[in-house]
Design an enzyme around this catalytic site. Structure first.
Site, PDB file in Angstrom:
ATOM      1  N   ASP A 189      14.387  51.747  23.599  1.00  0.00           N
ATOM      2  CA  ASP A 189      13.678  50.593  24.173  1.00  0.00           C
ATOM      3  C   ASP A 189      14.459  49.300  23.956  1.00  0.00           C
ATOM      4  O   ASP A 189      14.003  48.368  23.304  1.00  0.00           O
ATOM      5  CB  ASP A 189      12.287  50.485  23.547  1.00  0.00           C
ATOM      6  CG  ASP A 189      11.380  49.541  24.329  1.00  0.00           C
ATOM      7  OD1 ASP A 189      11.720  49.218  25.492  1.00  0.00           O
ATOM      8  OD2 ASP A 189      10.343  49.133  23.776  1.00  0.00           O
ATOM      9  N   SER A 227       6.804  41.442  23.320  1.00  0.00           N
ATOM     10  CA  SER A 227       7.764  42.539  23.499  1.00  0.00           C
ATOM     11  C   SER A 227       9.119  42.011  23.939  1.00  0.00           C
ATOM     12  O   SER A 227       9.214  41.072  24.745  1.00  0.00           O
ATOM     13  CB  SER A 227       7.250  43.525  24.546  1.00  0.00           C
ATOM     14  OG  SER A 227       6.148  44.246  24.057  1.00  0.00           O
ATOM     15  N   GLY A 228      10.168  42.648  23.418  1.00  0.00           N
ATOM     16  CA  GLY A 228      11.528  42.250  23.775  1.00  0.00           C
ATOM     17  C   GLY A 228      12.072  41.118  22.943  1.00  0.00           C
ATOM     18  O   GLY A 228      13.276  40.844  22.962  1.00  0.00           O
ATOM     19  N   HIS A 240      11.230  48.458  28.146  1.00  0.00           N
ATOM     20  CA  HIS A 240       9.921  48.593  28.800  1.00  0.00           C
ATOM     21  C   HIS A 240       9.482  47.308  29.478  1.00  0.00           C
ATOM     22  O   HIS A 240       8.549  47.323  30.293  1.00  0.00           O
ATOM     23  CB  HIS A 240       8.865  49.089  27.802  1.00  0.00           C
ATOM     24  CG  HIS A 240       8.322  48.050  26.880  1.00  0.00           C
ATOM     25  ND1 HIS A 240       8.741  47.895  25.579  1.00  0.00           N
ATOM     26  CD2 HIS A 240       7.364  47.115  27.066  1.00  0.00           C
ATOM     27  CE1 HIS A 240       8.061  46.913  25.008  1.00  0.00           C
ATOM     28  NE2 HIS A 240       7.222  46.427  25.884  1.00  0.00           N
TER      29      HIS A 240
END
Length: 802
Positions: free
Chosen positions: A657, A752-753, A614
Site C-alpha cells: 500500500d 491515509s497516505g 489505496h
C-alpha cells in the site's frame, strides 16, 4: 565480600562466547559517579579500562569511568544504585550488568539492588539511623556489606536472604521479597531469566538480539537495557508466559524456549493493594467489571475468548477468579470480558491517592503563541517549551526517574520551573539542558540559541518564503512567477491583462484567472504553457509573445528540517492537537481534480510525492488528481499554497500500500514547502520510539476540524501488535504498528497516505505511510503503516528512471 560461584560461572561462560568485554557492562554517556573508593589508570581504550575493572584487586569493581580525550580510566567500587551521579561532558560510565540486577543468588549476601521494603510492604529503616530501632549492623561496623540508604541487605549471611530493620516500632526487622537470579531455571514467567539457553522449544537456533537477519524487529538491546538482551539467549522482555527468541529460520519469526521451572518455590509475593498505584501491577482487589460495564471473564476460562493469560502461564500474577489484574505491564488493570464482541477492556480502579485522572486540554486553532525560542545569558531564566537536545534526542520529563535517576526535581529546585520535559538550567550550567530519553546518553545541552540583544519573548514571525518577494527568475515553467518583467523576448512591451487594446481577449483576465497574478502588464503563465511566461503585446501586429526570464538556480534545502518548530504534541492530548502552521512542510493534500481533499501524502523530492496505493483506487489517470502543498487550513486559501497537477503515478508492483506521484512541475521550495528525509534501506525502528503523524482526516468530533493536526505515539513491535487481543496476526513484515494501546489518538479517514515521521538527530525521517486500521483511536487497535525503509530501492529506481 566475593562474587558468588554461580555468578563466576555465568561470567566465565559469557566471556568465553562474547566478542567484547564490554558486553557485560551498561553504558551511559555524560555521567560521573562520586565515589571515594576508586583507582585511576591511564589506558588507551575503554576495553583496556574494562580489563582494569575485571582485574581490580583493591575492591570488587562494579563500574568504571572512561574519558577518551585524556584517556583516563577510573575503576569504582560503587554504581548508580549506591553512589551520587553527576553530569559531566565527555565522560562515559560503564556499569557491570550483574550488579544492576534486582535479584539474588543463594542467600543474597551479594545483593546490591534497591529494594527498600519488607515482604509485608513495610518501608525499611536506614542502616545509619538509630530510630525506631538501634541497629547491630551499621555502615561503620560492616563497611563491605553495602549498607547504603535503607536498601535490603544480608550483612550476617542469613540463610533466608536479604532483610532490613523496619520503620514499624513494633517490628524490629523483617525479610525482603527479593527474587532469585534465574540461570538454570525460571520462576514465574521467566522475567528474571538470565541463562544461556539459545534454542527454541522445537530446536531452532535463536537469532541474535542485535541482528536484523533473518527477521527485522524492534527489540534492540540499546532500547531495552534492563532486559539483558545479550547474544541470542532466550529472554522475556515483553510479558509473554515464558522466555522466547526470534529464530534463525526465515519461515518462523519467533518461538518460545523450553526453560524448566525451578523446583524451589517462587518468592513470596508482596501484599497487594486494594487501590490503583502506578500501573496497578500489584492490584489485588476484587473489582471484576470493566470501565464500560462488561463483566470480566474468569482467567482460567477460554470462553467466550481464548487466551494465554492463564493462572498456569502467569503463576505469580494472582490471576484468581475474574478479578481485574495487570499481568503484562499494561496501562492499568484489565480483564477479558464475557461480552463476545469486546475481547478485553480496562477496569476502573480507585486511585490510592484519591486523585481523579487529568482532564485533557482542549486544543484550539492558533496562528501564534507567545514563545521563547532563545535564551538569555546562561539560560537560567529560560521558560520556553523546547524539549529536544542538540543531537535530536527527546528530553526526559523532570519528574520521571526513567531511564535516568536524578535529583533535579521541582521539589529540590522549586524556582527552576522544571515542568514536563522542557529544557531548563536548574544548576546554572553554561546553557539549558535536559536528561534524555536515550538510556545510553544521560544528558545533553538543548537545541537552543542565545538571544540577540535584549529580546526575551517573541511572537513567531509571519512565514517568509526563502525566495525573493519578486524574483526575476522562474522555476520550471514559471506558473508561479510573480516578478515584474514586462517585455517580451523580442523587446515588445506587454499589454496590461485588464486591457482589451490593441488585442481583444476574453479568457486570460484578472477576472477569469484571479489566482494567476495577472496584475498590470507583467509576464505571466496563466495557462501553464510548458515554454514559460508570456504576455499580450502592445504591438497591433503581434498578439502575444514569450518573455525571456532566466531559470532560477536550484534551491538548496535540508530535508526534514522545518523552518517553524513543530509543536510535537504527544498522547497526553486526546485526538491530537492543531499543529503550528507550516511546521510539517512536507505534508501534502491529495485532492480530486476539482479540489476536494481525500488523502494525505508526503513531499520527498521537489517533483515527487509518496502516498498510499489505496488512495489511487478510483482512477488510474493522473489527471484525476491534484496535489496541494504549503497549506495549514484545509480550505487552502493561504498565499503559500502551491497547486500541482500529477504527471505520472506508480503503484508498488507487489501490491504493497505505497505509491509514488510525479508532479507535472516541481514544487518551489519555500519555508512552507520542504521535502522530508527518507530512511536508510531496511532501517528498523526500536519499540518504544515515539513518532508523529499528521493530517486533515476525520477528527471524530474533537476540536480542530479543518486545520492540520498532529499527534505523537510510540512504535509498537509487530510481535506485540499481532497478539490476538490487538490486531491478531494481520500485520505483515513490510508494515509497522504505531499508536496508544489504550486508544485516544490515531489516524483516521482522510489521513491515509500521509506520513509517520520520527526525529533522527535534528531532522525528521519518514518511516511509515498511513495505510489502515480497525476503526479510529480504538483501544487495542493501533494504526498500521507501510514500512518505508523496505521500499527505498523501488523508490530510487522509479525516480531515477522517470
Amino acid at each position: 565480600m566475593g562474587i558468588g560461584k554461580a555468578t563466576l560461572f555465568l561470567l566465565f561462560l559469557l566471556s568465553s562466547v562474547q566478542g567484547s568485554i564490554l558486553d557485560s557492562y551498561v553504558r551511559t554517556e555524560g555521567a560521573w559517579l562520586l565515589n571515594s573508593k576508586k583507582q585511576t589508570y591511564k589506558t588507551n581504550s575503554k576495553e583496556e579500562c574494562a580489563e582494569q575493572c575485571e582485574n581490580e584487586t583493591k575492591f570488587p569493581c562494579r563500574a568504571f569511568l572512561f574519558t577518551s580525550k585524556d584517556q583516563q580510566c577510573i575503576t569504582l567500587a560503587e554504581n548508580t544504585k549506591t553512589a551520587v551521579l553527576f553530569r559531566r561532558t565527555n565522560a562515559v560510565l560503564y556499569e557491570k550488568r550483574i550488579y544492576l540486577l534486582e535479584c539474588k543468588e543463594g542467600s543474597g549476601n551479594n545483593y546490591r539492588g534497591t529494594e527498600a521494603k519488607t515482604q509485608k510492604g513495610v518501608a525499611c529503616q536506614k542502616w545509619a539511623d538509630t530510630v525506631p530501632h538501634k541497629p547491630k549492623y551499621t555502615p561503620e561496623k560492616y563497611p563491605e556489606a553495602g549498607l547504603e540508604e535503607n536498601y535490603c541487605r544480608n550483612p550476617d549471611n542469613d540463610e533466608k536472604g536479604p532483610w532490613c530493620y523496619t520503620t514499624d516500632p513494633n517490628t524490629r526487622f523483617d525479610y525482603c521479597n527479593i527474587p532469585e537470579c534465574e540461570v538454570e531455571c525460571m520462576h514465574c514467567s521467566g522475567e528474571n531469566y538470565h541463562g544461556l539457553v539459545a534454542t527454541t522449544a522445537s530446536g531452532l537456533e535463536c537469532q541474535r538480539w542485535d541482528s536484523q537477519q533473518p527477521h527485522s524487529h524492534g527489540y534492540l538491546p540499546e532500547n531495552f537495557p534492563e532486559k539483558d538482551l545479550k547474544m541470542n539467549y532466550c529472554r522475556n522482555p515483553d510479558g509473554e508466559p515464558r522466555p522466547w527468541c526470534f529464530t534463525t529460520n526465515p519461515n518462523k519469526r519467533w518461538e518460545f524456549c523450553d526453560i524448566p521451572r525451578c523446583t524451589t518455590p517462587p518468592p513470596v509475593p508482596a501484599p497487594g493493594r486494594q487501590c490503583l498505584s502506578g500501573r496497578g501491577e500489584d492490584y489485588r482487589g476484587k473489582i471484576s467489571v470493566t470501565e464500560s460495564g462488561n463483566t470480566c471473564q474468569h482467567w482460567s476460562a477460554q470462553f467466550p475468548h481464548r487466551h494465554a493469560r492463564t493462572p498456569e502461564n502467569y503463576p505469580c500474577k494472582n490471576l484468581e477468579e475474574n478479578y481485574c489484574r495487570n499481568p503484562d505491564g499494561e496501562k492499568m488493570p484489565w480483564c477479558y470480558t464475557t461480552n463476545a464482541t469486546a475481547r478485553w477492556e480496562y477496569c476502573t480502579i480507585p486511585s490510592c491517592d484519591g486523585k481523579e485522572p487529568d482532564t485533557p486540554a482542549v486544543d484550539q486553532p492558533e496562528q501564534a503563541q507567545a514563545t521563547e525560542e532563545c535564551y538569555q545569558g546562561n539560560g537560567v531564566s529560560y521558560r520556553g517549551t523546547a524539549s529536544f537536545t542538540i543531537t535530536g534526542k527527546k528530553c526526559q520529563a523532570w519528574n520521571s526517574m526513567s531511564p535516568h535517576r536524578h535529583n533535579k526535581t521541582s521539589e529540590h529546585f522549586p524556582n527552576a520551573d522544571l515542568r514536563q520535559n522542557y529544557c531548563r538550567n536548574p544548576d546554572a550550567d553554561s546553557r539549558p539542558w535536559c536528561y534524555t530519553t536515550d538510556p545510553s546518553v544521560r544528558w545533553e545541552y538543548c537545541n537552543l540559541k542565545r538571544c540577540n540583544g535584549n529580546v526575551q519573548m517573541t511572537l513567531p514571525k509571519p512565514p517568509q518564503t526563502t525566495l525573493e518577494p519578486n524574483p526575476d527568475c522562474i522555476h520550471s515553467n514559471g506558473i508561479d512567477y510573480r516578478g515584474t518583467v514586462a517585455r517580451t523576448a523580442r523587446g515588445r512591451t506587454c499589454q496590461e491583462w485588464s486591457s482589451q487594446t490593441p488585442h481583444k481577449h476574453d479568457y486570460f483576465t484578472p477576472r477569469t484567472h484571479p489566482k494567476s497574478g495577472l496584475e498590470k502588464n507583467y509576464c505571466r503563465n496563466p495557462d501553464g504553457d510548458v515554454n514559460g511566461p508570456w504576455c499580450y503585446t502592445t504591438d497591433p501586429r503581434k498578439a502575444w509573445e514569450y518573455c525571456d526570464i532566466p531559470k532560477c538556480p536550484p534551491t538548496q534545502y535540508e530535508c526534514g528540517k522545518a523552518k517553524t518548530r513543530p509543536k510535537l504534541c504527544a498522547q497526553r492530548i486526546v485526538a491530537g492537537c492543531i499543529s503550528h502552521p507550516h511546521s510539517w512542510p512536507w505534508q501534502i493534500s491529495l485532492r480530486t481534480s476539482y479540489g476536494l481533499h481525500f488523502c494525505g501524502g508526503t513531499l520527498i523530492d521537489p517533483q515527487w510525492v509518496l502516498t498510499a496505493s489505496h488512495c489511487l483506487e478510483k482512477s488510474s489517470r493522473p489527471s484525476s488528481y491534484k496535489v496541494y502543498l504549503g497549506l495549514h487550513e484545509e480550505r487552502a486559501l493561504e498565499t503559500s499554497v502551491q497547486k500541482r497537477d500529477v504527471e505520472k503515478l506508480f503503484k508498488e508492483p507487489h501490491r504493497a500500500d505505497i505509491a509514488l506521484l510525479k508532479l507535472r512541475s516541481p514544487a518551489i521550495i519555500t519555508d512552507q514547502v520542504i521535502p522530508v528525509c527518507l530512511p536508510k534501506e531496511n532501517a528498523v525502528l526500536g519499540g518504544r520510539e515515539e513518532c508523529y503523524v499528521t493530517g486533515w482526516g476525520d477528527t471524530k468530533g474533537t476540536p480542530g476540524e479543518g486545520y492540520l493536526k498532529e499527534t505523537g505515539f510510540p512504535v509498537i513491535e509487530n510481535k506485540i501488535c499481532n497478539r490476538p487481543e490487538f490486531l491478531n496476526g494481520r500485520v505483515k513484515k513490510h508494515e509497522l504498528c504505531a499508536g496508544n494501546i489504550h486508544g485516544g489518538t490515531d489516524t483516521c479517514q482522510g489521513d491515509s497516505g500521509g506520513p509517520l515521521v520520527c526525529l533522527d538527530q535534528d531532522r525528521f525521517v519518514q518511516h511509515g505511510v498511513t495505510s489502515w486500521g480497525l476503526g479510529c483511536a480504538q483501544p487495542m487497535k493501533p494504526g498500521v503503516y507501510v514500512r518505508v525503509s523496505n521500499y527505498i530501492p523501488w523508490i530510487k529506481s522509479i525516480m531515477e528512471n522517470n
